[in-house]
Write an enzyme that holds these catalytic residues in place. Sequence first.
Site, PDB file in Angstrom:
ATOM      1  N   HIS A 122     -25.652  27.318 -29.270  1.00  0.00           N
ATOM      2  CA  HIS A 122     -26.279  27.168 -27.948  1.00  0.00           C
ATOM      3  C   HIS A 122     -27.237  28.356 -27.769  1.00  0.00           C
ATOM      4  O   HIS A 122     -26.992  29.439 -28.310  1.00  0.00           O
ATOM      5  CB  HIS A 122     -25.163  27.223 -26.904  1.00  0.00           C
ATOM      6  CG  HIS A 122     -25.585  26.957 -25.499  1.00  0.00           C
ATOM      7  ND1 HIS A 122     -26.194  27.901 -24.700  1.00  0.00           N
ATOM      8  CD2 HIS A 122     -25.476  25.843 -24.739  1.00  0.00           C
ATOM      9  CE1 HIS A 122     -26.427  27.376 -23.506  1.00  0.00           C
ATOM     10  NE2 HIS A 122     -26.009  26.133 -23.504  1.00  0.00           N
ATOM     11  N   ASP A 199     -17.697  31.540 -29.445  1.00  0.00           N
ATOM     12  CA  ASP A 199     -18.125  30.877 -28.215  1.00  0.00           C
ATOM     13  C   ASP A 199     -17.193  29.684 -28.006  1.00  0.00           C
ATOM     14  O   ASP A 199     -17.296  28.682 -28.701  1.00  0.00           O
ATOM     15  CB  ASP A 199     -19.590  30.438 -28.384  1.00  0.00           C
ATOM     16  CG  ASP A 199     -20.073  29.561 -27.237  1.00  0.00           C
ATOM     17  OD1 ASP A 199     -19.246  29.146 -26.395  1.00  0.00           O
ATOM     18  OD2 ASP A 199     -21.288  29.281 -27.200  1.00  0.00           O
ATOM     19  N   GLN A 202     -16.914  25.016 -25.597  1.00  0.00           N
ATOM     20  CA  GLN A 202     -16.615  23.594 -25.846  1.00  0.00           C
ATOM     21  C   GLN A 202     -15.268  23.375 -26.519  1.00  0.00           C
ATOM     22  O   GLN A 202     -14.949  22.246 -26.886  1.00  0.00           O
ATOM     23  CB  GLN A 202     -17.732  22.958 -26.688  1.00  0.00           C
ATOM     24  CG  GLN A 202     -19.102  22.967 -26.039  1.00  0.00           C
ATOM     25  CD  GLN A 202     -19.184  22.097 -24.780  1.00  0.00           C
ATOM     26  OE1 GLN A 202     -18.320  21.267 -24.514  1.00  0.00           O
ATOM     27  NE2 GLN A 202     -20.228  22.296 -23.996  1.00  0.00           N
ATOM     28  N   LYS A 225     -16.247  24.407 -17.208  1.00  0.00           N
ATOM     29  CA  LYS A 225     -16.094  23.369 -18.237  1.00  0.00           C
ATOM     30  C   LYS A 225     -14.625  23.043 -18.485  1.00  0.00           C
ATOM     31  O   LYS A 225     -14.298  22.125 -19.234  1.00  0.00           O
ATOM     32  CB  LYS A 225     -16.743  23.825 -19.549  1.00  0.00           C
ATOM     33  CG  LYS A 225     -18.268  23.933 -19.448  1.00  0.00           C
ATOM     34  CD  LYS A 225     -18.873  24.144 -20.801  1.00  0.00           C
ATOM     35  CE  LYS A 225     -20.264  24.736 -20.729  1.00  0.00           C
ATOM     36  NZ  LYS A 225     -21.315  23.735 -20.558  1.00  0.00           N
ATOM     37  N   CYS A 363     -29.910  22.715 -24.978  1.00  0.00           N
ATOM     38  CA  CYS A 363     -29.950  24.172 -25.201  1.00  0.00           C
ATOM     39  C   CYS A 363     -29.644  24.511 -26.650  1.00  0.00           C
ATOM     40  O   CYS A 363     -28.921  25.487 -26.929  1.00  0.00           O
ATOM     41  CB  CYS A 363     -28.984  24.912 -24.280  1.00  0.00           C
ATOM     42  SG  CYS A 363     -29.369  24.728 -22.555  1.00  0.00           S
TER      43      CYS A 363
HETATM   44  N1  PMP Z   1     -22.107  27.765 -25.366  1.00  0.00           N
HETATM   45  C1  PMP Z   1     -21.900  26.454 -25.504  1.00  0.00           C
HETATM   46  C2  PMP Z   1     -21.433  25.910 -26.818  1.00  0.00           C
HETATM   47  C3  PMP Z   1     -22.106  25.610 -24.413  1.00  0.00           C
HETATM   48  O1  PMP Z   1     -21.900  24.297 -24.543  1.00  0.00           O
HETATM   49  C4  PMP Z   1     -22.538  26.157 -23.181  1.00  0.00           C
HETATM   50  C5  PMP Z   1     -22.808  25.281 -21.975  1.00  0.00           C
HETATM   51  N2  PMP Z   1     -23.596  24.144 -22.229  1.00  0.00           N
HETATM   52  C6  PMP Z   1     -22.732  27.540 -23.100  1.00  0.00           C
HETATM   53  C7  PMP Z   1     -22.510  28.310 -24.214  1.00  0.00           C
HETATM   54  C8  PMP Z   1     -23.164  28.196 -21.841  1.00  0.00           C
HETATM   55  O2  PMP Z   1     -22.182  28.088 -20.856  1.00  0.00           O
HETATM   56  P1  PMP Z   1     -22.477  28.569 -19.378  1.00  0.00           P
HETATM   57  O3  PMP Z   1     -23.767  27.938 -18.975  1.00  0.00           O
HETATM   58  O4  PMP Z   1     -21.313  28.048 -18.603  1.00  0.00           O
HETATM   59  O5  PMP Z   1     -22.543  30.053 -19.396  1.00  0.00           O
END
Ligand code: PMP
Length: 404
Positions: A122, A199, A202, A225, A363
């Site tokens: 991401h 990270d 997910q 999430k 993203c």
């Molecule tokens: N890492 C991953 C793998 C994600 O899916 C996401 C959210 N789409 C993020 C980071 C960022 O999370 P947040 O916007 O809640 O900080």
Amino acid sequence: MYDVAEVRKDFPILGREVYGKPLVYLDNAATVQKPRQVVEAMSEEYYNVNANVHRGVHFLSQQATELHEAARETVRRFLNARSTAEIVFTRGTTESINLVAACFGEAFMREGDEVIVSEMEHHANIVSWQLLQARKGIRLRVIPVDDRGQLRMDEYERLFNERTRIVSVTHVSNVLGTVNPVRRIVDVAHAHGVPVLIDGAQSTPHFAVDVQSLGCDFFAFSGHKVYGPTGIGVLYGKEEWLDRLPPYMGGGEMIGHVSFEHTTFADLPLKFEAGTPDYVASTGLARALDYVSGLGMDAIQAHERDLTRYALDRLREIPGMRILGEADDHDAVVSFLVGNIHHLDMGTLLDRLGIAVRTGHHCAEPLMRRFGVEGTVRASFALYNTRAEIDALADGIVRVSRMF
Ligand code: PMP
């Protein structure tokens, strides 16, 4: 027995209609809906307990502080961390990763040093390191992804050299659904004396995570999430690492003593928590973690894996279907394209049928480039989704395809 009909009663929003159609919410990788229990715990705190934490001698402040610190203990238990000193509240995964990049980078990286990330990250786990690259001249090394959407582990091992300082990779891809072999990633890194940040944005919503058995040094996730509120997340860090990092932001709560000549910092974890924390969100997050633990992470995983397999089977029957991500270990995310239909058109028309999916690059632009696409349609599943909703998705895709 996992009773999804019973579970759905905890989520009032699932009963609503959009465009006169029952809502089919399949954008769970972006954020999940909240159970009544979470919202009620937060309302209750605002109505009856609200006071700033950590500073007050008065009754309410102490009660709010107890709730906030009890929430930290709930997070510790959820991740199986050794101590609450290792649980830092942040605003989310993004802030947690930025904290590590900034503070670890400050303390341990110099020009020419390297961080290993992967091609499926991401943007939060790419750009945070690029900011450090701009500041300090560090380099990013990238683990490639194979055609099935899995990390090339042979290439990973080859990326290490004497300048490697940290590895930072995602547990589960938010685009491909691939579950990465984190334990192996950690073992290889540790054999080179290099720490690992995972990270977990997910993974935490979908299966049990045990940071001690993963062996990772840092782990980040977002409250929203995993059925908690927005605006709160967690950074887990091994005490020996967090102790050696400088503070991230300066302000109240993170200090020992302040003078114009010399300031000392608070002990862990408060050293990293400048300013008034979102102490109501921490209660909401704790309630959310209790909620999923109550259902059982293994039961949630079994239910979602069944949905994912069913979705992959149903979607594969559709003419022109291209699914991105065919990993053996595939979690509750399915990305696809159909024929020449633009992802945005597919998403917009599915929306008219009441089906909420996500479209675009998710993203993860480098990953899009890897697969030679501009974007995909992404359906992602949660503990409250049903096979009937997957049928609605599959039927909806067929209907939209016929229009083109
Ligand atoms: N890492 C991953 C793998 C994600 O899916 C996401 C959210 N789409 C993020 C980071 C960022 O999370 P947040 O916007 O809640 O900080």
